[in-house]
Design an enzyme around this catalytic site. Sequence first.
Site, PDB file in Angstrom:
ATOM      1  N   CYS A 248       0.865  -1.174   0.000  1.00 42.12           N
ATOM      2  CA  CYS A 248       0.000   0.000   0.000  1.00 42.12           C
ATOM      3  C   CYS A 248       0.900   1.222   0.000  1.00 42.12           C
ATOM      4  CB  CYS A 248      -0.948  -0.032   1.202  1.00 42.12           C
ATOM      5  SG  CYS A 248      -0.090  -0.145   2.797  1.00 42.12           S
ATOM      6  N   THR A 249       0.367   2.378   0.328  1.00 41.62           N
ATOM      7  CA  THR A 249       1.163   3.604   0.240  1.00 41.62           C
ATOM      8  C   THR A 249       2.286   3.635   1.262  1.00 41.62           C
ATOM      9  OG1 THR A 249      -0.812   4.777  -0.499  1.00 41.62           O
ATOM     10  CG2 THR A 249       1.056   6.123   0.218  1.00 41.62           C
TER      11      THR A 249
END
Length: 250
Positions: free
Chosen positions: A183-184
Amino acid sequence: MNSVLNISAYRFVAIADPDALRARLADSAQRFGLLGTVLIAEEGINLFLAGGEASLAQFLGELRADPRFAGLAVKESWSPAQPFRKLLVKVKREIIRMNHPAIQPAAGRAPAVDAPTLKRWLDRGRDDEGRPVVTLDTRNAFEVDHGTFDGAVDWRLTKFSEFPAALQQHRGDLEGKTVVSFCTGGIRCEKAAILMREAGLARVWQLEGGILNYFEAVGGAHFHGHCFVFDERELLDAALAPVAAEPSED
């Protein structure tokens, strides 16, 4: 000139006093002139803040004086202007909403793979034991559309709370493979990896520090496009620099 430091960090740790912590962190961030978002829940803390380098160092010094956050790892990037319009410090039920209360990362993490190792696996297409490697994007579909790892699995989520149902539907596709959730910044893929382990997938890893840490460590290898972030910068390139918005077509 990039004069504004941006930091992001999270820590899954038991917090018995979220309201008291909220008041303390709001006061600290205001004193140092910081803007951004701090989310606090009984399961931990998640923050995105921007300001002067010295001010952020003082804020982090006060935060890390609390034993619960002594080892807090922070991801940094720079921008020419303040990307946040205000300061928001809130208590939430979860610092990242999954609606799956059995998942408690503070009780134990899923194994993590660092960026250089993942790059090596992707270079080869297999892990160190020769198993095929699959990257699983745990972000929302609109984030994925701006950029993701080449060949990443994308379940077209509209919100992270849809992940448990999507896993139930697609679990069989991941059997027998080494799965790296990403994810980020690491928070969503950490919860996702724990849930996949709970679902019986034996070879699941989380990408340590998410895409932002991967960019910092090894650049944009095997990643196509840009990384979406939830502030006014919106998109970062592999050098963690803001990407100029593309002109719209009339």
